[in-house]
Design a protein around this motif. Sequence first.
Motif, PDB file in Angstrom:
ATOM      1  N   SER A 222       0.913  -1.120  -0.152  1.00 13.59           N
ATOM      2  CA  SER A 222      -0.047   0.027   0.019  1.00 13.59           C
ATOM      3  C   SER A 222       0.779   1.414   0.041  1.00 13.59           C
ATOM      4  O   SER A 222       0.540   2.245  -0.641  1.00 13.59           O
ATOM      5  CB  SER A 222      -0.908   0.065   1.158  1.00 13.59           C
ATOM      6  OG  SER A 222      -0.187  -0.110   2.302  1.00 13.59           O
ATOM      7  N   ILE A 235      -9.710   1.592  -4.758  1.00 17.71           N
ATOM      8  CA  ILE A 235     -10.829   1.148  -3.992  1.00 17.71           C
ATOM      9  C   ILE A 235     -10.410  -0.074  -3.110  1.00 17.71           C
ATOM     10  O   ILE A 235      -9.588  -0.757  -3.803  1.00 17.71           O
ATOM     11  CB  ILE A 235     -12.013   0.490  -4.884  1.00 17.71           C
ATOM     12  CG1 ILE A 235     -12.578   1.505  -5.908  1.00 17.71           C
ATOM     13  CG2 ILE A 235     -13.330  -0.269  -4.225  1.00 17.71           C
ATOM     14  CD1 ILE A 235     -13.113   2.565  -5.186  1.00 17.71           C
ATOM     15  N   ILE A 236     -10.557  -0.200  -1.797  1.00 18.49           N
ATOM     16  CA  ILE A 236      -9.856  -1.434  -1.248  1.00 18.49           C
ATOM     17  C   ILE A 236     -10.796  -2.592  -1.089  1.00 18.49           C
ATOM     18  O   ILE A 236     -12.138  -2.208  -0.870  1.00 18.49           O
ATOM     19  CB  ILE A 236      -9.761  -0.841   0.467  1.00 18.49           C
ATOM     20  CG1 ILE A 236      -8.651   0.395   0.388  1.00 18.49           C
ATOM     21  CG2 ILE A 236      -9.045  -2.088   1.145  1.00 18.49           C
ATOM     22  CD1 ILE A 236      -8.321   1.105   1.645  1.00 18.49           C
ATOM     23  N   VAL A 237     -10.388  -3.663  -1.487  1.00 21.43           N
ATOM     24  CA  VAL A 237     -11.345  -4.675  -1.483  1.00 21.43           C
ATOM     25  C   VAL A 237     -10.728  -6.147  -0.740  1.00 21.43           C
ATOM     26  O   VAL A 237      -9.827  -6.615  -0.817  1.00 21.43           O
ATOM     27  CB  VAL A 237     -11.260  -5.468  -3.210  1.00 21.43           C
ATOM     28  CG1 VAL A 237     -11.994  -6.704  -3.265  1.00 21.43           C
ATOM     29  CG2 VAL A 237     -11.426  -4.386  -4.145  1.00 21.43           C
ATOM     30  N   TRP A 238     -11.465  -6.171   0.233  1.00 19.01           N
ATOM     31  CA  TRP A 238     -11.384  -7.323   1.022  1.00 19.01           C
ATOM     32  C   TRP A 238     -11.746  -8.559   0.596  1.00 19.01           C
ATOM     33  O   TRP A 238     -13.090  -8.956   0.797  1.00 19.01           O
ATOM     34  CB  TRP A 238     -11.898  -6.999   2.525  1.00 19.01           C
ATOM     35  CG  TRP A 238     -11.435  -5.946   3.324  1.00 19.01           C
ATOM     36  CD1 TRP A 238     -11.655  -4.646   2.590  1.00 19.01           C
ATOM     37  CD2 TRP A 238     -10.359  -5.869   4.462  1.00 19.01           C
ATOM     38  NE1 TRP A 238     -11.213  -3.780   3.768  1.00 19.01           N
ATOM     39  CE2 TRP A 238     -10.080  -4.202   4.462  1.00 19.01           C
ATOM     40  CE3 TRP A 238      -9.710  -6.545   4.799  1.00 19.01           C
ATOM     41  CZ2 TRP A 238      -9.449  -3.754   5.475  1.00 19.01           C
ATOM     42  CZ3 TRP A 238      -8.881  -6.466   5.958  1.00 19.01           C
ATOM     43  CH2 TRP A 238      -8.537  -4.954   6.222  1.00 19.01           C
ATOM     44  N   GLU A 259      -6.761  -1.973   8.939  1.00 17.99           N
ATOM     45  CA  GLU A 259      -7.526  -0.893   8.612  1.00 17.99           C
ATOM     46  C   GLU A 259      -7.003   0.357   8.966  1.00 17.99           C
ATOM     47  O   GLU A 259      -7.313   1.281   8.045  1.00 17.99           O
ATOM     48  CB  GLU A 259      -8.637  -1.180   9.301  1.00 17.99           C
ATOM     49  CG  GLU A 259      -9.661  -2.653   9.173  1.00 17.99           C
ATOM     50  CD  GLU A 259     -10.809  -2.933   9.909  1.00 17.99           C
ATOM     51  OE1 GLU A 259     -11.647  -3.565   9.439  1.00 17.99           O
ATOM     52  OE2 GLU A 259     -10.847  -2.524  11.195  1.00 17.99           O
ATOM     53  N   LEU A 262      -4.289   1.371   6.017  1.00 20.27           N
ATOM     54  CA  LEU A 262      -5.106   1.569   4.930  1.00 20.27           C
ATOM     55  C   LEU A 262      -6.029   2.910   4.971  1.00 20.27           C
ATOM     56  O   LEU A 262      -5.925   3.649   3.866  1.00 20.27           O
ATOM     57  CB  LEU A 262      -5.909   0.595   4.567  1.00 20.27           C
ATOM     58  CG  LEU A 262      -5.174  -0.844   4.199  1.00 20.27           C
ATOM     59  CD1 LEU A 262      -6.164  -1.906   3.792  1.00 20.27           C
ATOM     60  CD2 LEU A 262      -4.213  -0.678   2.999  1.00 20.27           C
ATOM     61  N   SER A 263      -6.568   3.213   5.830  1.00 18.75           N
ATOM     62  CA  SER A 263      -7.338   4.468   6.219  1.00 18.75           C
ATOM     63  C   SER A 263      -6.385   5.537   6.206  1.00 18.75           C
ATOM     64  O   SER A 263      -6.671   6.804   5.546  1.00 18.75           O
ATOM     65  CB  SER A 263      -7.929   4.553   7.482  1.00 18.75           C
ATOM     66  OG  SER A 263      -8.714   5.620   7.757  1.00 18.75           O
ATOM     67  N   ALA A 269     -10.922   6.397   0.835  1.00 21.90           N
ATOM     68  CA  ALA A 269     -11.122   5.172   0.047  1.00 21.90           C
ATOM     69  C   ALA A 269     -12.368   4.351   0.333  1.00 21.90           C
ATOM     70  O   ALA A 269     -12.553   4.166   1.519  1.00 21.90           O
ATOM     71  CB  ALA A 269      -9.757   4.524  -0.234  1.00 21.90           C
ATOM     72  N   THR A 270     -12.952   3.957  -0.761  1.00 18.01           N
ATOM     73  CA  THR A 270     -14.120   3.197  -0.650  1.00 18.01           C
ATOM     74  C   THR A 270     -13.554   1.804  -0.147  1.00 18.01           C
ATOM     75  O   THR A 270     -12.681   1.480  -0.824  1.00 18.01           O
ATOM     76  CB  THR A 270     -15.030   3.076  -1.916  1.00 18.01           C
ATOM     77  OG1 THR A 270     -15.728   4.203  -2.114  1.00 18.01           O
ATOM     78  CG2 THR A 270     -16.306   2.090  -1.872  1.00 18.01           C
ATOM     79  N   SER A 271     -14.339   1.194   0.609  1.00 18.84           N
ATOM     80  CA  SER A 271     -13.767  -0.165   1.135  1.00 18.84           C
ATOM     81  C   SER A 271     -14.789  -1.286   1.014  1.00 18.84           C
ATOM     82  O   SER A 271     -16.110  -0.905   1.667  1.00 18.84           O
ATOM     83  CB  SER A 271     -13.214  -0.109   2.614  1.00 18.84           C
ATOM     84  OG  SER A 271     -12.788  -1.467   2.895  1.00 18.84           O
TER      85      SER A 271
END
Length: 330
Positions: A222, A235-238, A259, A262-263, A269-271
């Motif tokens: 990241s 876009i963060i994809v879990w 978390e 990444l924030s 960013a949309t997660s």
Amino acid sequence: MAKRRCSRDDCHAPVDFCQELGGPLHEQCPNYKKTDTEDTSTKENKKAKDSKTIPWTGNWLKPDEINIIAHRGIPKIIGLVGASGAGKTTYLAMLYSLLFNGKRIDKWDFAGSITLQGWELQAKTLQVQEDGTIKNPDATPSDKDFYSLYHLALRNDSLLHDILFADSSGEVFTKWADNVNDPAAENARWIYKNAHAFLFFVDCEAIIKQRGRAKRDIVQLSEQVKKGLGDRPVIIVWSKADLNDQVRKERKTVIESIERNLSATFPGATSLMISNYSKSDSDQLCHINNIGVAESVLEEISQPKPLRISPVEMVTDDSFFKYRGSYDSK
């Protein structure tokens, strides 16, 4: 002109195409045979002709083939970033499967694809096993020269958009995160340089199995993405989020730390959490959020960017340029 044929009676593939290997790889097929010979001039004429012909096979594209669609506008490239096994290729297979079965990307209408064969090959690997689990696509080759660009033509508000999802090996991205100039990370560099937006994959299963190592890899990757990101959206994809309850139970501290990182790295960013495993036709993680990832990134790249014009202060000793008119002295 020479004819290339297959020794199998049940193969009806056209010239220069292999049914068994699924592409223009006929010379690599063990059933390939050549019935006669071509002279040099014929080969050169055929080569020149083929170079001007749009490939019809529908396989995924390479960077030097983007001009096939670039004539009608600049295609938007969405780069898929994540470690090996994070679910990047599986996401593309699931997305296509959902669209094929009638799911719709809100505000976007399907208008064609020149890589349908590539989409199909990946989607066919998503097979439901007897125990209810999903068989995922094979790992993407880690060859630095391997590129797979999946094309979708989508219409939004009467405007046609050519979208390319750029997929590459997670091993290559790990090398790139460690050293951006690594000779083995050429395709990761190309994706990072040319992408208009990114899908950043976080593997929930890896967090369970690898603990702190998974966190270090995610944070390192990241931070590398952030360095030259500019105003490109992420876009963060879990992925594999059907394991989320287990992750939060067993690795609560680790996942909360990821978390927070990444924030801070991608503020605002949309997660979204996704899964391949479906409990029902309206499953949130599988049927809704997989489409939601596409909706989110398409919404980001379709928004016009604000025009920022900064006034330039002129510094000069020339009296002509310094003169502001008689009103300046009043």
